[in-house]
Design an enzyme around this catalytic site. Structure first.
Site, PDB file in Angstrom:
ATOM      1  N   CYS A  61      50.588  21.935 -12.865  1.00 37.08           N
ATOM      2  CA  CYS A  61      50.781  22.776 -14.053  1.00 37.08           C
ATOM      3  C   CYS A  61      51.821  23.835 -13.716  1.00 37.08           C
ATOM      4  O   CYS A  61      51.582  24.695 -12.861  1.00 37.08           O
ATOM      5  CB  CYS A  61      49.459  23.431 -14.469  1.00 37.08           C
ATOM      6  SG  CYS A  61      49.620  24.572 -15.844  1.00 37.08           S
ATOM      7  N   CYS A  96      53.819  24.666 -21.998  1.00 42.85           N
ATOM      8  CA  CYS A  96      53.485  23.721 -20.928  1.00 42.85           C
ATOM      9  C   CYS A  96      54.667  23.697 -19.977  1.00 42.85           C
ATOM     10  O   CYS A  96      55.762  23.268 -20.365  1.00 42.85           O
ATOM     11  CB  CYS A  96      53.206  22.331 -21.498  1.00 42.85           C
ATOM     12  SG  CYS A  96      52.981  21.052 -20.237  1.00 42.85           S
TER      13      CYS A  96
END
Length: 275
Positions: free
Chosen positions: A80, A211
């Site tokens: 991430c 994201c």
């Protein structure tokens, strides 16, 4: 056991619960992660970042600290980008790493980071590999896309359709034969030279306001469609703006990282959440 320390942070409003657990003693079940991330019965977040020493959980890394990242549904994720920035900011603020450059371990491999004086963070994201093409469907409307692997799977649809009008509340359809483990879906408008706008439906989460790996995938796909394999771009997402560079075999992501709050989880709540 007593209360369990937590922090809340975000990178361009992609938000996380951080759990300091240097020795790797927390029983971090999928049920507890899902409860923590629930915005009614827990703290609320897009995911959980467990801060643990790599050696404590048997992970090989050139860095001391490993980012054990979990999606909001409790599933384990490889990487991430926004979470890595928040993780790095926490390590520096907590005195667990010195400002400047150091390495964070992830399931997608080691990620060198630079924490800048203003506490923005640059992450070396590794290669952004173009792996093919596929199609996703939003409310009956098909979007062709470029498949990109940034340590986790993405399908990027660069479109002339105004992405502001897309309904991403429900899971868009995608080809499960191409993406058997699921996929992050990015929808991108080109704003101009070196400028993109993006929305994302994240695997195991739903639509999020940012994201990190998705922005890297978006820039890589946009360059690919333009016949290029290197370049740089800003990416506007609902939570703010980041900068991405794509090189040969490497990529970087630069953006803000914020620590919002800290406190303790109630022991009784933690035990019940794991039942």
């Amino acid at each position: 056991m007593g209360g369990i320390e937590f922090l809340k942070g975000h990178g361009t409003q992609n938000d996380f619960v951080l759990l300091p657990d240097a020795a790797g003693r927390l029983d971090l079940t999928a049920e507890r992660v899902a409860a923590l991330c629930d915005r009614q019965r827990g703290i609320g977040a897009d995911g959980v970042l467990r801060v643990v020493r790599a050696k404590a959980i048997g992970e090989e890394s050139a860095g001391e600290w490993f980012m054990d990242y979990r999606n909001a549904d409790g599933s384990i994720a490889e990487m991430c980008g926004n979470g890595t920035r928040v993780f790095a900011r926490y390590l520096v603020d907590a005195g667990l790493a010195e400002g400047g450059e150091f390495v964070i371990g992830t399931r997608a491999g080691d990620r060198p980071v630079v924490v800048h004086p203003d506490r923005s963070v640059t992450v070396q994201m590794g290669p952004a590999a173009i792996t093919g093409t596929s199609v996703t469907v939003v409310a009956g409307q098909p979007f062709s896309g470029v498949a990109v692997n940034v340590g986790n799977p993405h399908l990027v649809s660069v479109t002339d359709t105004d992405i502001a009008g897309l309904d991403l509340r429900d899971q868009p359809d995608f080809d499960h034969d191409v993406f058997p483990a699921g996929v992050n879906l990015e929808f991108v408008n080109v704003l101009g030279e070196g400028a993109l706008r993006m929305r994302v439906h994240e695997r195991g989460v739903g639509e999020t306001r940012a994201c990190g790996t998705g922005t890297v995938a978006a820039v890589a796909a946009s360059l690919h469609l333009a016949g290029k394999d290197t370049g740089e771009s800003t990416v506007d997402i609902p939570g703010g703006q980041v900068s991405v560079t794509i090189g040969r075999g490497e990529s970087t992501l630069t953006g803000p990282a914020e620590i919002v709050a800290r406190g303790e989880l109630d022991e009784a709540w933690w035990l019940a959440a794991g039942a």
